[in-house]
Design an enzyme around this catalytic site. Structure first.
Site, short mmCIF file in Angstrom:
data_model
loop_
_atom_site.label_atom_id
_atom_site.label_comp_id
_atom_site.label_asym_id
_atom_site.label_seq_id
_atom_site.Cartn_x
_atom_site.Cartn_y
_atom_site.Cartn_z
N TYR A 49 4.22 -2.33 -5.26
CA TYR A 49 3.80 -1.77 -3.97
C TYR A 49 4.98 -1.62 -3.00
CZ TYR A 49 -1.16 -1.94 -5.19
OH TYR A 49 -2.39 -1.70 -5.76
N ASN A 112 -10.36 -2.71 -3.34
CA ASN A 112 -10.91 -1.45 -3.90
C ASN A 112 -10.85 -1.39 -5.43
OD1 ASN A 112 -8.18 -1.07 -4.13
ND2 ASN A 112 -8.08 0.79 -2.90
N HIS A 115 -6.46 0.48 -9.54
CA HIS A 115 -5.28 1.28 -9.19
C HIS A 115 -5.07 2.36 -10.25
CE1 HIS A 115 -1.08 2.43 -8.58
NE2 HIS A 115 -0.93 2.25 -9.89
#
Ligand code: ATP
Ligand code: MG
Length: 137
Positions: A49, A112, A115
């Site tokens: 990230y 969420n 990825h």
């Protein structure tokens, strides 16, 4: 034929969603070529990230992605990157359409569940990071 890197995040693994998510990718027609359940280090998380390093949520994101095991996968097929991101849905599950993985299985952007790589450059970088340089096509 194109490769993409997909990772079920710790909340998706913890909630027992690996089977349903893998089934959706298979039904779409993509082909699974590698998979590994793994605990990622802080260093790997920060590299993965890196483009979000200056965001206010970066620390929280690294804590989230290292909070448990992830299920890292390589899938291949025509337009695999775009097809996979269409299955996954918008980054924020509030905006992800019903029928997409995040639209059907997640509630908020901080968790969420999955990825998917967003470009051929990120596919190469992420496969090298999670599976080793020799797996990059
Ligand atoms: P991913 O890279 O995980 O597939 P994405 O490409 O849809 O997601 P990015 O912009 O790359 O979205 O953001 C990476 C991840 O950072 C998101 O999936 C989410 O987990 C987290 N994130 C993004 N925005 C926020 C936010 N506002 N608050 C908390 N976490 C966020
Ligand atoms: Mg992204």
């Amino acid at each position: 034929m194109e490769q993409t890197f997909i990772m079920i995040k710790p909340d998706g693994v913890e909630r027992g969603l690996i089977g349903e998510i893998v089934a959706r990718f298979e039904r779409k027609g993509l082909r699974l070529t590698s998979a590994q359940l793994m605990q990622i280090s802080n260093e790997t998380a920060e590299l993965h990230y890196g483009h979000l390093k200056n965001k206010p949520f970066f620390g929280e994101l690294v804590d989230y992605i290292t909070s448990g095991q992830v299920f890292a996968m390589i899938w291949e097929g025509d337009e695999a990157i775009k097809n996979a991101r269409a299955l996954i849905g918008a980054t924020n599950p509030v905006e992800a359409l019903p029928g997409s993985i995040r639209g059907d299985m997640a509630l908020n952007v901080a968790s969420n569940i999955i990825h998917g790589s967003d470009s051929t450059e990120s596919v190469s970088r992420e496969i090298a990071l999670f599976f080793g340089k020799e797996r990059v096509a």
